[in-house]
Every structure is written in structure tokens, then in C-alpha cells.
Design an enzyme around this catalytic site. Structure first.
Site, PDB file in Angstrom:
ATOM      1  N   ARG A  61       0.832  -1.220   0.000  1.00 45.37           N
ATOM      2  CA  ARG A  61       0.000   0.000   0.000  1.00 45.37           C
ATOM      3  C   ARG A  61       0.861   1.262   0.000  1.00 45.37           C
ATOM      4  O   ARG A  61       0.471   2.303  -0.489  1.00 45.37           O
ATOM      5  CB  ARG A  61      -0.958   0.006   1.207  1.00 45.37           C
ATOM      6  CG  ARG A  61      -1.782   1.303   1.322  1.00 45.37           C
ATOM      7  CD  ARG A  61      -3.002   1.181   2.218  1.00 45.37           C
ATOM      8  NE  ARG A  61      -2.711   0.526   3.480  1.00 45.37           N
ATOM      9  CZ  ARG A  61      -2.073   1.102   4.513  1.00 45.37           C
ATOM     10  NH1 ARG A  61      -1.688   2.353   4.447  1.00 45.37           N
ATOM     11  NH2 ARG A  61      -1.832   0.408   5.614  1.00 45.37           N
ATOM     12  N   TYR A 114     -16.325  15.292 -16.076  1.00 42.49           N
ATOM     13  CA  TYR A 114     -16.755  13.918 -15.865  1.00 42.49           C
ATOM     14  C   TYR A 114     -17.820  13.953 -14.754  1.00 42.49           C
ATOM     15  O   TYR A 114     -17.564  14.490 -13.659  1.00 42.49           O
ATOM     16  CB  TYR A 114     -15.531  13.109 -15.456  1.00 42.49           C
ATOM     17  CG  TYR A 114     -15.798  11.648 -15.255  1.00 42.49           C
ATOM     18  CD1 TYR A 114     -16.127  10.845 -16.338  1.00 42.49           C
ATOM     19  CD2 TYR A 114     -15.728  11.064 -13.996  1.00 42.49           C
ATOM     20  CE1 TYR A 114     -16.369   9.495 -16.170  1.00 42.49           C
ATOM     21  CE2 TYR A 114     -15.972   9.718 -13.814  1.00 42.49           C
ATOM     22  CZ  TYR A 114     -16.292   8.948 -14.911  1.00 42.49           C
ATOM     23  OH  TYR A 114     -16.538   7.612 -14.737  1.00 42.49           O
ATOM     24  N   ASP A 186      -7.579  17.597 -15.097  1.00 43.23           N
ATOM     25  CA  ASP A 186      -7.889  16.210 -15.466  1.00 43.23           C
ATOM     26  C   ASP A 186      -7.468  16.043 -16.922  1.00 43.23           C
ATOM     27  O   ASP A 186      -8.068  16.612 -17.831  1.00 43.23           O
ATOM     28  CB  ASP A 186      -9.393  15.941 -15.285  1.00 43.23           C
ATOM     29  CG  ASP A 186      -9.750  14.471 -15.529  1.00 43.23           C
ATOM     30  OD1 ASP A 186      -9.037  13.809 -16.312  1.00 43.23           O
ATOM     31  OD2 ASP A 186     -10.738  14.001 -14.944  1.00 43.23           O
ATOM     32  N   LYS A 211      -8.670   4.816 -19.409  1.00 45.37           N
ATOM     33  CA  LYS A 211      -9.025   5.249 -20.756  1.00 45.37           C
ATOM     34  C   LYS A 211      -7.847   5.065 -21.723  1.00 45.37           C
ATOM     35  O   LYS A 211      -7.427   3.948 -21.924  1.00 45.37           O
ATOM     36  CB  LYS A 211      -9.548   6.685 -20.701  1.00 45.37           C
ATOM     37  CG  LYS A 211     -10.527   6.944 -19.525  1.00 45.37           C
ATOM     38  CD  LYS A 211     -11.811   6.154 -19.644  1.00 45.37           C
ATOM     39  CE  LYS A 211     -12.661   6.134 -18.377  1.00 45.37           C
ATOM     40  NZ  LYS A 211     -12.989   7.423 -17.808  1.00 45.37           N
TER      41      LYS A 211
HETATM   42  C1  LIG Z   1     -13.407   7.909 -16.563  1.00 43.83           C
HETATM   43  C2  LIG Z   1     -12.991   9.252 -16.127  1.00 43.83           C
HETATM   44  C3  LIG Z   1     -12.725   9.533 -14.787  1.00 43.83           C
HETATM   45  C4  LIG Z   1     -12.906   8.499 -13.676  1.00 43.83           C
HETATM   46  O1  LIG Z   1     -12.039   7.431 -13.833  1.00 43.83           O
HETATM   47  P1  LIG Z   1     -12.335   5.943 -13.245  1.00 43.83           P
HETATM   48  O2  LIG Z   1     -11.092   5.222 -13.628  1.00 43.83           O
HETATM   49  O3  LIG Z   1     -13.561   5.465 -13.929  1.00 43.83           O
HETATM   50  O4  LIG Z   1     -12.530   6.090 -11.796  1.00 43.83           O
HETATM   51  C5  LIG Z   1     -12.324  10.805 -14.452  1.00 43.83           C
HETATM   52  N1  LIG Z   1     -12.192  11.767 -15.381  1.00 43.83           N
HETATM   53  C6  LIG Z   1     -12.428  11.540 -16.693  1.00 43.83           C
HETATM   54  C7  LIG Z   1     -12.265  12.641 -17.679  1.00 43.83           C
HETATM   55  C8  LIG Z   1     -12.849  10.281 -17.117  1.00 43.83           C
HETATM   56  O5  LIG Z   1     -13.107  10.068 -18.401  1.00 43.83           O
END
Ligand SMILES: *Cc1c(COP(=O)(O)O)cnc(C)c1O
Length: 402
Positions: A61, A114, A186, A211
Site C-alpha cells: 500500500r 466527468y 484532469d 481510458k
Molecule cells: C473515466 C474518467 C474519470 C474516472 O475514472 P475511473 O477510472 O472510472 O474512476 C475521471 N475523469 C475523466 C475525464 C474520465 O473520463
């Protein structure tokens, strides 16, 4: 922590970054260290690892060699101080909020973010006295007008989800500096191949590695990259306490995906550019949002702060919501699913799926229209993607307003 390949181009970095801690036996792929704990050769060594004098591993962790390799790789691409891998993208985002926000603080965020990011602040963190305002950050005046003395963070998503609007990063850096707020970006949609927010002055970058970085729709994972040691140390201590860390097998899968990211993003972006241009001339399509089109309102920002417009396209059809749903039901090559950044093309309807948790009025204000169809363009042969949409638009009997 300059790696010996840090001067390499990003296309080379995605293939080699993270391998700096020479693996035993000369392994070319980072080994999976599937171990919860790490032994010490002596009581003194254990003590010095816990005191921080010895940076060796103690417990997964708190750090693991496979996870560390992925952190090094993403951090090298983002040109930050250090990376912190997390279980999911939301674990990265929630850790950032909990590290730097306290009761009475105020956050300004991109209105079209998101969905769960916005819900986390509005529904969960509001309980702890943290306030948030959601504004169209593509308009810097709107950001300036939302600033309050207690604004501690600007949270920007660019390109934004699902409107594909762009926010001026340098403009946000200036605004954040003026009020001593942190700028958090982000960078999931762009990936560090197309945009490096820290190079423009952002303090922290967060990612859903689920992604484009992993790229195969088979793992969920996240990452936080801090620009400076002081920010990193606070984030690390919060993350290790909250426990939303990554597991070594997950890290290994994401590293494997990362190795081909440059090839995948290049192909998907090329497909997206062609598909957006095709949709823009289709008589059944009422509007297209893709930063690579001259008609995009922030088209000029692509060349100022990005290496390319990415692989996310949104569009609307004449006939509104009902026709949009028929088009989504009629596609055969594209898969009807949320998420993005995989090799396969995904199509979804944000107003009723990813952004359904946000009120109708707030969605309209953020430009998340009911007729908006989002396509995460993948790596298929372009001709098959165009034919798929052409047929779907014809089958859905989209009224044409040529
Ligand atoms: C999918 C996504 C998230 C969240 O990610 P997870 O891996 O599903 O928790 C945050 N920001 C953006 C822009 C995303 O496309």
C-alpha cells in the site's frame, strides 16, 4: 528523478519509461512483484525504511516496484515531480480533493466535467462544508467572476466531457496564482502525448488510466502527478491513509497498455479527424464538436497548448433526443457503452447515461444537450466507422435540414 531516457521523444518514452530500476535477470518487461510485504535484512534496516532514510520497499500500500515503474513512466511523460498510482481515476480525484480542501474552502470547476467528479463535490464533500461552483472555464471571464476569497482550487477538464470544449491553461494558471489557488487538470481526454499541463504551470494532473493510457477497456486505474515535492508529499500521505492505491497486477496491465499508447492515439486521432469532417457535412447532423475542426470555438487553443485534437467527438442530429437514441441503437461497428480510450469505438448518450446524475437545468447550462451523442473513436479501419454511421443515420431516418 531524471531517467536516462528523459530527453527522448514521448513516442519513445511510452515504450521505455519506468524501467530505470534495473530488473533482475535483465527482464525487458517490468516483472509483477505480487507481494504484499517486503522483508528487511535487519531491525536497523526496517527502522531506517520506516524513518524514510532508506527508500526501499516496506508494504505494497505504501509502495511496490511494479506500481513504481508505472508511476515513473506516467510522471516522465507529464514532466512532473512524481506520480502516485491509484485504484481508479476517481480515487485520484477524491484524494486530491481530500488532501487540499477543508471546511469553508471553495472550488471552481469546469461545468462539463466527468459527471462523478462534479457529484463527488456537490453531493459528498458539500457535507463537510466544501463549496463548489461550476462554470464554463473556456470563458476566463466566467472563471474570474466565480473567484471568492476562499477559492482554494481550480479544477479544469480540457478537453471537457462530453462537450469537447477546451480551456486555456495559461489563462487559468494566472487566475489561480492571483488568488493562491491550486490548478488541478484532469488530463484523461488528451493524455500526456497531446497535452502536458504541468509544462504550462498546472500544479497537479489527474488521470483515469482506465481510458487511453491502458487503452484496452479491461482495467480501471488512476494516477496523480504533482509538479512539486511539497504537493506530492501531502498527497502521498493522504493516499496511503485513505488506501485507494494500485495493485501490482493492475499496474503491470496498464504498463503493457502504455507501451502502445502512441500508436493507438495517433490512429484514433486520425480516424476522429476524418469522422468529424464527415459528420459536419452530413445533412442529418445539426452540429459537431471536435477541436480539430476550424468550426470549433477553441480551435486556436489546439495548436497553442496541445499536440493534436484527440479522439473524442460529440455531435447532434436533427430530430433531437429521439433520433439521437435511434442512431445509437442502429450502429453496429461502434459499441454502445460508456468509457473511452480503448482500441474499439464506443458510442453513448451522456444526458441519459454518464451525466444523468446532474439536473436537467444544469446540464443545459453546461451545454450537455439532450441530442448530444458522444463517440470515443477507436482504431478500426476508418471506412468501416464512416459506413457504420452513414447507415445508422439513414436507418434512424434522421430528418435532413440541408
Ligand atoms: C473515466 C474518467 C474519470 C474516472 O475514472 P475511473 O477510472 O472510472 O474512476 C475521471 N475523469 C475523466 C475525464 C474520465 O473520463
Amino acid at each position: 528523478m531524471a531517467s536516462k531516457k528523459s530527453s527522448a521523444r514521448p513516442e519513445t518514452q511510452v515504450i521505455h519509461a519506468g524501467l530505470d530500476e534495473a530488473p533482475e535477470y535483465g527482464a525487458v518487461s517490468v516483472p509483477i512483484y505480487q507481494s504484499a510485504t517486503f522483508s528487511f535484512r535487519s531491525a536497523d534496516e526496517g527502522a531506517s525504511r520506516f524513518s524514510g532514510l532508506d527508500t526501499g520497499y516496506k508494504y505494497t500500500r505504501l509502495g511496490n516496484p511494479t506500481v513504481r515503474a508505472l508511476e515513473r513512466a506516467v510522471c516522465a511523460l507529464e514532466e512532473g515531480f512524481r506520480g502516485l498510482a491509484t485504484a481508479t481515476g476517481m480515487a485520484a480525484i477524491s484524494t486530491v480533493f481530500l488532501t487540499f480542501l477543508r471546511s469553508g474552502d471553495h472550488v471552481i470547476g469546469t461545468d462539463a466535467v466527468y459527471g462523478p467528479t462534479r457529484l463527488l463535490l456537490e453531493k459528498q464533500l458539500a457535507k463537510f462544508g466544501i463549496e463548489s461552483s461550476w462554470v464554463p472555464t473556456e470563458d476566463l471571464t466566467a472563471v474570474r467572476e466565480a473567484l471568492r476569497p476562499e477559492t482554494r482550487m481550480l479544477f479544469v477538464e480540457t478537453p471537457a466531457n462530453p462537450t469537447i470544449k477546451l480551456t486555456d491553461l495559461e489563462g487559468c494558471v494566472e487566475l489561480a496564482r492571483d488568488c493562491q489557488a491550486l490548478l488541478v487538470v484532469d488530463n484523461t481526454f488528451a493524455t500526456p502525448l497531446l497535452q502536458k499541463p504541468i509544462c504550462f504551470g498546472a500544479d497537479i494532473v489527474v488521470h483515469s488510466l482506465t481510458k487511453f493510457v491502458n487503452g484496452h477497456s479491461d482495467v480501471v486505474a488512476g494516477m496523480i502527478v504533482a509538479a512539486r515535492k511539497k504537493l506530492h508529499d501531502r498527497l502521498a500521505s493522504m493516499l496511503h491513509g485513505l488506501g485507494g492505491t494500485m495493485d501490482p497486477h493492475q499496474a503491470w496491465l496498464v504498463l503493457r497498455g502504455l507501451r502502445t499508447m502512441a500508436l493507438r492515439v495517433e490512429r484514433a486521432q486520425e480516424n476522429a479527424q476524418r469522422l468529424a469532417a464527415f459528420l459536419e457535412t452530413h445533412p442529418g447532423v445539426s452540429w459537431v464538436s471536435y477541436p480539430g475542426l476550424p468550426s470549433h470555438p477553441q480551435h486556436h487553443l489546439v495548436w497553442r497548448q496541445m499536440e493534436g485534437p484527440g479522439a473524442m467527438v460529440s455531435f447532434g442530429v436533427h430530430g433531437g433526443l429521439r433520433t439521437a437514441k435511434s442512431v445509437i441503437d442502429a450502429v453496429r461497428v461502434a459499441t454502445l457503452a460508456v468509457s473511452l480510450g480503448g482500441v474499439e469505438t464506443l458510442i453513448e448518450h451522456p444526458a441519459s447515461m454518464t451525466h444523468a446524475g446532474i439536473s436537467g437545468a444544469e446540464r443545459q447550462k453546461a451545454g450537455i444537450r439532450d441530442d448530444l451523442i458522444r463517440i470515443a473513436v477507436g482504431c478500426e479501419a476508418y471506412e468501416d466507422l464512416q459506413a457504420d454511421l452513414e447507415t445508422a443515420l439513414a436507418e434512424a431516418a434522421v430528418p435532413t435540414h440541408a
